[in-house]
Design a protein around this motif. Structure first.
Motif, short mmCIF file in Angstrom:
data_model
loop_
_atom_site.label_atom_id
_atom_site.label_comp_id
_atom_site.label_asym_id
_atom_site.label_seq_id
_atom_site.Cartn_x
_atom_site.Cartn_y
_atom_site.Cartn_z
N ASN A 1 118.69 -44.98 129.91
CA ASN A 1 118.17 -44.25 131.06
C ASN A 1 116.64 -44.25 131.08
N ASP A 2 116.10 -43.95 132.25
CA ASP A 2 114.65 -43.84 132.41
C ASP A 2 114.22 -42.39 132.23
N PHE A 3 113.29 -42.17 131.31
CA PHE A 3 112.76 -40.84 131.04
C PHE A 3 111.35 -40.73 131.59
N THR A 4 111.09 -39.64 132.31
CA THR A 4 109.75 -39.36 132.81
C THR A 4 109.43 -37.90 132.51
N THR A 5 108.17 -37.54 132.59
CA THR A 5 107.83 -36.13 132.45
C THR A 5 108.34 -35.37 133.68
N LEU A 6 108.67 -34.12 133.50
CA LEU A 6 109.25 -33.30 134.56
C LEU A 6 108.29 -33.23 135.75
#
Length: 421
Positions: free
Chosen positions: A204-209
């Motif tokens: 999955n792609d993780f980004t900052t909230l």
């Protein structure tokens, strides 16, 4: 011998499937006990009649498929031994190279491949079921991509572990299990450190909230709990599922607080904060490290019993199955079978411990947020969204549930008295 195994396997598995179906579809009641009627834990108070109907249908089919998988795996390992496939895998790997460091990974690859193909139909049916009831939103190509990634990650880890293990078996016939256990300890720690930053991003792609105000509120909760985090991660799961989740994982500098975007999209802010407080509770009560200790203790007893059982199997059936010592790679399916059976036998204890940890995290979260309405609302929404049966049959609960039932969780939160605590 081979024909008898096939016939008895088909007969035994068929009888098991029939009894399982009768238990789930005829003999088990999915109703709510009288004491819970009309409370916030009663699904009739927050679900429509159609949602109730779909929940019961989906739960029965899901449990049925889940319980089919375990004995199928056992029959797979036993069949590979009895049909002589294991010896064929061994001879092929020996024909490729004379070095065991190459032979063993090739054998593991062959065993993993045949296992994947045999188990694939069941996994595919589970996917279709999830799609049919609107839980999964993942395309076939995306699902296959995740399956292939899981296969190769699993193979790489397993090839490394099995190669080291069989080297230890040849080096020390009586103490290999102990040396293997000692090496497992740093391996478990390393995998906990590696998981959030190397393995999870492969799926999955993780980004900052994106919601910075919400991130500040979550980090404030984390700061109150002395969690060394300076950001919250958002993961794009809506392309794969409608389910909701949040978690804290990793250790040291790789610790991560993660929210699925489905959770952000479907819950109110105060409900999200309660869910995060629950996950923070796991960290505060050191559940991550207790899980690690539990895995280490389980590995000790698992390897100890596997050592004795493998010696027994070699003396009893080794000649018939064409492997004459424990360190013979042709006996690997037997080792997998033994470890799987031991894991199954230990699972009720492990799940009971997990349910207690989850209950403690729920209590921590309600104490931290002191928002009973948000707590109850979040679990009600999780129930509706995931078509989760609030009161599953006893066999399902004790053999599959690592959390308290939704009925138990919601009722506890509704009845929780802050002043007494």
């Amino acid at each position: 011998m081979k024909k008898r195994f096939v016939l008895w396997s088909l007969l035994g598995f068929g009888i098991y499937a029939l009894l399982l179906g009768l238990y789930l579809f005829q003999w088990s009641e999915f109703g709510v006990p009288e004491a819970y009627k009309g409370t916030a834990a009663d699904p009739e108070t927050f679900m429509t009649p159609r949602e109730l109907e779909l929940t019961e249908e989906y739960s029965r089919y899901r449990y049925f498929l889940s319980f089919l998988g375990q004995p199928l795996e056992w029959l797979l390992y036993l069949g590979i031994m009895l049909m002589g496939a294991s010896v064929v895998f061994k001879r092929f790997s020996e024909g490729v190279s004379r070095f065991s460091a190459i032979q063993i990974p090739i054998y593991v690859l062959l065993l993993s491949t045949i296992s994947w193909f045999i188990m694939f139909p069941l996994d595919y049916i589970k996917r279709k079921l999830s799609l049919h009831y609107g839980i999964s939103t993942q395309s076939f190509s995306s699902w296959m991509r995740d399956e292939i990634i899981s296969f190769w990650i699993g193979f790489a880890i397993m090839a490394l572990l099995i190669t080291v293990l069989y080297k230890l078996m040849k080096w020390s016939q009586k103490r290999w299990w102990l040396y293997a256990w000692l090496l497992m300890i740093p391996f478990f720690v390393f995998m906990m450190y590696l998981q959030p930053v190397v393995i999870d991003p492969l799926y999955n792609d993780f980004t900052t909230l994106q919601d910075k105000q919400l991130e500040d509120k979550i980090l404030t909760l984390a700061d109150q709990a002395d969690i060394p985090a300076d950001r919250v991660y958002e993961v794009n799961m809506s392309e794969k599922t409608n389910s909701m989740n949040a978690y804290v994982n990793g250790i040291g500098s790789n610790l991560r607080i993660v929210l699925w975007d489905t959770t952000l999209n479907r819950l109110q802010e105060d409900e999200v904060l309660f869910i995060m407080a629950h996950e923070i509770g796991h960290y505060v009560m050191n559940h991550l490290y207790w899980n690690l200790i539990g895995a280490i203790v389980a590995a000790f007893f698992g390897l100890f019993f596997a050592y004795h059982l493998m010696n027994f199997v070699v003396s009893k059936w080794g000649r018939k199955w064409n492997f004459h010592k424990v360190s013979d790679i042709a006996g690997l399916p037997v080792l997998f079978l033994i470890l799987s059976l031991l894991s199954f036998a230990a699972s009720p204890i492990e799940l009971a411990v997990s349910r207690q940890a989850e209950k403690a995290a729920d209590e921590y979260a309600i104490q931290m947020t002191q928002d009973k309405e948000a707590a109850v609302g979040s679990f009600q929404e999780l129930t509706v969204n995931g078509l989760s049966e609030v009161n599953p049959p006893a066999l399902v609960k004790y053999l599959r549930y690592g959390h308290p039932t939704m009925m138990e969780r919601i009722y506890m939160l509704e009845q929780y008295d802050h002043k007494k605590k």
